[in-house]
Design an enzyme around this catalytic site. Sequence first.
Site, PDB file in Angstrom:
ATOM      1  NE  ARG A  23      -3.781  -2.045   2.546  1.00 25.19           N
ATOM      2  CZ  ARG A  23      -4.519  -2.521   1.609  1.00 25.19           C
ATOM      3  NH1 ARG A  23      -5.515  -1.690   1.152  1.00 25.19           N
ATOM      4  NH2 ARG A  23      -5.587  -4.013   1.772  1.00 25.19           N
ATOM      5  CG  MET A  75     -13.642   1.062  -4.180  1.00 29.12           C
ATOM      6  SD  MET A  75     -15.016   2.200  -2.624  1.00 29.12           S
ATOM      7  CE  MET A  75     -15.441   0.946  -2.253  1.00 29.12           C
ATOM      8  CG  HIS A  97     -17.850   6.610   4.511  1.00 31.35           C
ATOM      9  ND1 HIS A  97     -17.442   5.888   3.718  1.00 31.35           N
ATOM     10  CD2 HIS A  97     -19.281   6.315   5.568  1.00 31.35           C
ATOM     11  CE1 HIS A  97     -17.903   4.388   4.425  1.00 31.35           C
ATOM     12  NE2 HIS A  97     -18.890   4.603   5.403  1.00 31.35           N
ATOM     13  CB  VAL A 153     -10.976   2.607   7.589  1.00 31.67           C
ATOM     14  CG1 VAL A 153     -12.364   2.852   6.524  1.00 31.67           C
ATOM     15  CG2 VAL A 153      -9.664   2.097   6.822  1.00 31.67           C
TER      16      VAL A 153
HETATM   17  C1  GRF Z   1     -19.848   6.881  -3.142  1.00 29.87           C
HETATM   18  O1  GRF Z   1     -20.950   6.800  -2.660  1.00 29.87           O
HETATM   19  C2  GRF Z   1     -18.705   7.290  -2.548  1.00 29.87           C
HETATM   20  O2  GRF Z   1     -18.890   7.524  -0.979  1.00 29.87           O
HETATM   21  C3  GRF Z   1     -18.279   6.207  -1.520  1.00 29.87           C
HETATM   22  O3  GRF Z   1     -18.348   5.519  -3.131  1.00 29.87           O
HETATM   23  C4  GRF Z   1     -18.915   6.247  -4.529  1.00 29.87           C
HETATM   24  C5  GRF Z   1     -18.385   6.053  -4.861  1.00 29.87           C
HETATM   25  O4  GRF Z   1     -19.164   6.855  -6.533  1.00 29.87           O
HETATM   26  N1  GRF Z   1     -16.788   6.321  -1.355  1.00 29.87           N
HETATM   27  P1  GRF Z   1     -18.810   7.515  -7.816  1.00 29.87           P
HETATM   28  O5  GRF Z   1     -17.578   6.750  -8.524  1.00 29.87           O
HETATM   29  O6  GRF Z   1     -18.064   8.485  -7.061  1.00 29.87           O
HETATM   30  O7  GRF Z   1     -19.657   7.213  -8.735  1.00 29.87           O
END
Ligand code: GRF
Length: 193
Positions: free
Chosen positions: A59, A84, A103, A138
């Site tokens: 990481r 992610m 989030h 996290v």
């Molecule tokens: C969002 O719901 C965010 O809160 C989460 O991942 C999702 C990403 O959505 N961390 P996008 O790729 O911006 O459409």
Amino acid sequence: MASGAGSNFESLVRACRLGHLAASVELLVVNRADCGARGRAERLGVPNELLDHHFHPTRENLDRALITAFKGKAVDLVVMAGWMRIVTPVLIEAFPQRLLNIHPSLLPSFRGLDAVGQALAAGVCLSGCTAHLVAAEVDSGQILVQAAVPVLAGDNRTSLAARIQVQEHRILPLAVALAAARLESSGIEGQQR
Ligand code: GRF
């Protein structure tokens, strides 16, 4: 930084281009070649770079590559807009008070993966989203902006996530503006440059 569809990334680009946010998106970094965010960057004409985590043994190694990419563009703030991957202190400490995350829950509730599913399983009546500064743990770190979203009868992950995303797209530009204003008022604006 994005791994998925990139709707939050696009909301930031649009906020800048519409003059709602006095900023510009200088670079999108994705970790998946086929993610929707990358296609949006191409369509919007935003420079983008692929840093595939499969090619980084740790990481920390990936985080060092991210730092190189961002320092190369002299960015002031970095936004994890659906990134992610867990980031490490290597990245966090390179951008103190300058690394943001979005989030899909009202933190500190429902940290981690599948926050929307967690909220449904818990039976809460109110969920939402949180934009916050990133800390080593996290989905922790100082909260910048939150928006509440009702959980409606019959909601499933898809319907609730879609309602939450509408609010994410509102609060993420606000959080960027707030983080920048805080840096400015603390007199450390542009220190990274
Ligand atoms: C969002 O719901 C965010 O809160 C989460 O991942 C999702 C990403 O959505 N961390 P996008 O790729 O911006 O459409």
